[in-house]
Enzyme design. Sequence first.
Site, PDB file in Angstrom:
ATOM      1  CG  ASN A  43      -4.213   1.000   5.309  1.00  0.00           C
ATOM      2  OD1 ASN A  43      -5.092   1.517   5.761  1.00  0.00           O
ATOM      3  ND2 ASN A  43      -3.629  -0.341   5.899  1.00  0.00           N
TER       4      ASN A  43
ATOM      5  CB  CYS B 123      -0.744   0.157   1.177  1.00  0.00           C
ATOM      6  SG  CYS B 123      -0.087  -0.178   2.786  1.00  0.00           S
TER       7      CYS B 123
ATOM      8  N   PRO C  80      -4.313  -8.967  10.673  1.00  0.00           N
ATOM      9  CG  PRO C  80      -5.254 -10.695  11.642  1.00  0.00           C
ATOM     10  CD  PRO C  80      -5.697  -9.521  11.127  1.00  0.00           C
TER      11      PRO C  80
ATOM     12  CB  SER D 253       1.934 -11.433   9.719  1.00  0.00           C
ATOM     13  OG  SER D 253       1.138 -11.571   8.509  1.00  0.00           O
TER      14      SER D 253
END
Length: 295
Positions: free
Chosen positions: A269, A127, A161, A165
């Site tokens: 984003n 993004c 998540p 990550s």
Amino acid sequence: MRKVKVAILGSGNIGTDLMIKLGRSPILELTSMIGIDPDSDGLRRAKAAGYYVFDGGLQPFLESGAELADIVFDATSAKAHILHAKALREAGKFAIDLTPAAVGPYVVPSVNLGAHLNETNINLITCGGQATIPIVHAIGSVSPVSYAEIVATISSKSAGPGTRSNIDEFTETTAQGIEAIGGAKKGKAIIILNPAEPPILMRDTVYAVVDEGADRQAIVKAIHQTVAYIQSYVPGYRLRSEPIFDENKITVFFEVEGAGNYLPTYSGNLDIMTATAVKVAEEYAKYVVGIGTSM
């Protein structure tokens, strides 16, 4: 004009927002959503909308037959896409990778999409990359950029998540994109998760070092032209102020407001990734159908 069939791999926030955007495309026909959690909101919504739903991952989709999709959007994770890429290539699918895996070449629509329409797998970087690399490239179209640093600040609430990550991959892939696509001799990327309430919009800053005596008017014009192009598919993309010059250093502040299709408007984003993915897929669809592209 016939529509080109597409499928979404990943039923999380990005995949679900993508589903809504694809439903409005005059060129693309969404047929399927693929996930691994049958109780996910994305798969439930896809089923209710009448799309084919596969809750056992990619393999059951591929085994169902080749006619369901020519294009597959991968909105899972960088590690997962490395496995998916091979299977999609062997199945003859054009893969649009929304993860930082970067199996295929980096693509930023305003810079180099036309050069990669004959690939089988393209990567949308990150993004932050989609938001900032066009600005670095615009500056570099006027004067060589010896150093470019970008800071992408996003709301903590918009970082799920998958985003969390992929932080290491985000910074590495974005920095590589700043150099390879943006054209900077050296690039650096920083991501900040802001826990402020109410949640902030995605805010980005580009710092660039150019040659002494670079044409400031031409740089500002190039930046505005790039912003206008991006706004054609990401309407919430906008400058927060005019570019700031300090000798041979340039600072550009801008923000991205989401369209509010599935994700909240502060999730710019994520919205810039889904909007860019649709833009790339539509240009590819025009290419394979043979009516030319806008690139």
